[in-house]
Design an enzyme around this catalytic site. Structure first.
Site, PDB file in Angstrom:
ATOM      1  N   ASP A 138      17.385  -0.161 -48.640  1.00  0.00           N
ATOM      2  CA  ASP A 138      16.432   0.018 -47.539  1.00  0.00           C
ATOM      3  C   ASP A 138      15.886   1.448 -47.523  1.00  0.00           C
ATOM      4  OD1 ASP A 138      17.033  -2.663 -45.752  1.00  0.00           O
ATOM      5  OD2 ASP A 138      18.818  -1.914 -46.756  1.00  0.00           O
ATOM      6  N   ASP A 162      14.724  -4.005 -50.158  1.00  0.00           N
ATOM      7  CA  ASP A 162      13.748  -3.310 -49.313  1.00  0.00           C
ATOM      8  C   ASP A 162      13.452  -1.963 -49.965  1.00  0.00           C
ATOM      9  OD1 ASP A 162      13.479  -5.418 -47.616  1.00  0.00           O
ATOM     10  OD2 ASP A 162      14.303  -4.429 -45.853  1.00  0.00           O
ATOM     11  N   TYR A 195       8.649   0.148 -48.262  1.00  0.00           N
ATOM     12  CA  TYR A 195       8.223  -0.207 -46.896  1.00  0.00           C
ATOM     13  C   TYR A 195       6.747   0.088 -46.724  1.00  0.00           C
ATOM     14  CZ  TYR A 195      13.011  -0.878 -45.333  1.00  0.00           C
ATOM     15  OH  TYR A 195      14.283  -1.365 -45.163  1.00  0.00           O
ATOM     16  N   ASN A 205      13.483  -8.545 -48.029  1.00  0.00           N
ATOM     17  CA  ASN A 205      12.428  -9.289 -47.342  1.00  0.00           C
ATOM     18  C   ASN A 205      11.138  -8.482 -47.238  1.00  0.00           C
ATOM     19  OD1 ASN A 205      14.488  -8.020 -45.486  1.00  0.00           O
ATOM     20  ND2 ASN A 205      12.859  -8.351 -43.986  1.00  0.00           N
ATOM     21  N   HIS A 235      20.495  -8.745 -50.875  1.00  0.00           N
ATOM     22  CA  HIS A 235      19.906  -7.903 -49.832  1.00  0.00           C
ATOM     23  C   HIS A 235      20.484  -8.221 -48.462  1.00  0.00           C
ATOM     24  CE1 HIS A 235      17.142  -5.512 -47.527  1.00  0.00           C
ATOM     25  NE2 HIS A 235      16.745  -6.580 -46.845  1.00  0.00           N
ATOM     26  N   HIS A 285      20.944  -6.807 -37.539  1.00  0.00           N
ATOM     27  CA  HIS A 285      20.651  -8.189 -37.931  1.00  0.00           C
ATOM     28  C   HIS A 285      21.859  -9.106 -37.790  1.00  0.00           C
ATOM     29  CE1 HIS A 285      16.629  -7.408 -39.363  1.00  0.00           C
ATOM     30  NE2 HIS A 285      17.056  -6.439 -40.146  1.00  0.00           N
ATOM     31  N   ASP A 300      20.798  -4.447 -43.030  1.00  0.00           N
ATOM     32  CA  ASP A 300      21.121  -3.649 -41.852  1.00  0.00           C
ATOM     33  C   ASP A 300      21.109  -2.176 -42.262  1.00  0.00           C
ATOM     34  OD1 ASP A 300      21.235  -5.243 -39.624  1.00  0.00           O
ATOM     35  OD2 ASP A 300      23.340  -5.774 -39.869  1.00  0.00           O
TER      36      ASP A 300
END
Length: 332
Positions: free
Chosen positions: A50, A83, A86, A121, A215, A224, A251
């Site tokens: 992330d 992720d 972004y 996602n 993920h 989440h 998360d």
């Protein structure tokens, strides 16, 4: 900046891309890659998730500390739990965000190693095929991103699993988001075949250690929480086949979770950039071996008999360490 693993891995990436272009209706073995361990059979790697925010939200600070730890541990590679870019993935193979969030951020000499990436996602909200394309490997040869694949390395087999297609709401309630499901539809056939492929690969694995990377969370006290579809469909396969660790992002925190119901250690490394301060909720606190609601990353050192796990913050502070032994799969 270009890494030094480009030739052989680019060939493998081309083969994997061809593999992924095949119909999802036909069951086939997962693409298998190899990364040699050290001469003594040991292996060291970092895990970050992330992260792709062009250096913002302390991404650059996390990257700097990753470089220091990577040098100290003499890592063999880096694992990304997804992720990667972004908010909406990449716009195409030539998107400058690739350099701005990856090449120009992870600049430490010790991080010029192979990166093994899965999709999150947010990556599916962009041009997915661009992230999977060998063109990115030509731009920075550290980069290797596939949907699902196996990595053999010394005493360990890693099973990277594409978890986003499991989550029903991305299909039925996308809100304002537009997802790129090329190569995934029809979804039910894709997920069904993936589960069969993972089960088959795990069942035939003779590796001392089995580590699964995805993920989405299976067990998490973060924002989440548990990803129910992954928990219901994938977890029984992992438990039935002796998986030792499940490593995820999603998360935006750092976690080490266990359960009386499962021998698996659940590890979240999703603190690569933006974190969610104070966002924690769990009904059974004894399951939480460690939780940190800030940015950071994880390291793992693997030998035949044990795995040493550690989590670090943006200042390089060691927040948590744990030892998983093969004899008992116990945590000390």
């Amino acid at each position: 900046m270009v890494g030094h693993h480009g030739g052989r891995l680019l060939d493998k990436l081309v083969l994997a891309t061809v593999f992924m272009a095949c119909s999802v209706g036909a069951l086939a073995e997962l693409q298998r890659l190899e990364h040699p361990a050290k001469a003594d059979g040991s292996l060291s790697f970092l895990v970050v998730g992330d992260w792709g925010r062009k250096g913002d939200y302390n991404q650059s600070h996390v990257a700097f500390q990753m470089g220091i730890v990577a040098e100290k541990l003499d890592i063999d590679f880096v694992v990304s739990t997804g992720d990667n870019f972004y908010d909406d993935g990449l716009t195409g193979e030539n998107d400058p965000a690739f350099e701005e969030s990856f090449t120009k951020i992870y600049t430490s000499p010790s991080l010029q190693k192979q990166w093994y990436n899965v999709l999150g996602n947010h990556d599916y909200r962009g041009d997915v095929l661009a992230q999977l394309s060998p063109a990115l490997t030509k731009r920075d040869s550290r980069w290797l991103c596939l949907r699902s694949f196996i990595l053999d390395s010394g005493h360990v087999e890693f099973f990277f699993v594409d978890t986003s297609p499991f989550v029903e709401k991305y299909f039925t309630e996308p809100k304002d988001h537009v997802y790129d499901w090329r190569g995934v539809l029809p979804r039910k056939a894709y997920v069904s075949n993936l589960l069969k492929e993972v089960n088959l690969a795990l069942r035939h694995s003779t590796a001392k250690w089995k580590i699964v990377v995805g993920h989405h969370t299976i067990k998490s006290a973060g924002h989440h929480g548990d990803t129910e579809e992954v928990k219901e469909q994938l977890l029984p396969i992992l438990e039935a086949n002796g998986v030792d660790l499940y490593i995820n992002g999603h998360d935006h925190c750092l976690e080490h979770m266990t359960s009386d119901d499962s021998p698996i250690q659940f590890l979240t490394s999703g603190g690569g950039s933006k974190a969610w301060r104070g966002d924690v909720s769990w009904s059974n606190p004894k399951d939480i071996k460690f939780f940190y609601d800030g940015q950071g990353f994880m390291s793992a050192q693997v030998t035949e008999d044990k795995i040493d796990i550690a989590f670090y913050d943006i200042f390089g502070n060691l927040l948590h360490k744990s030892e998983v032994t093969k004899a008992s799969s116990s945590v000390f």
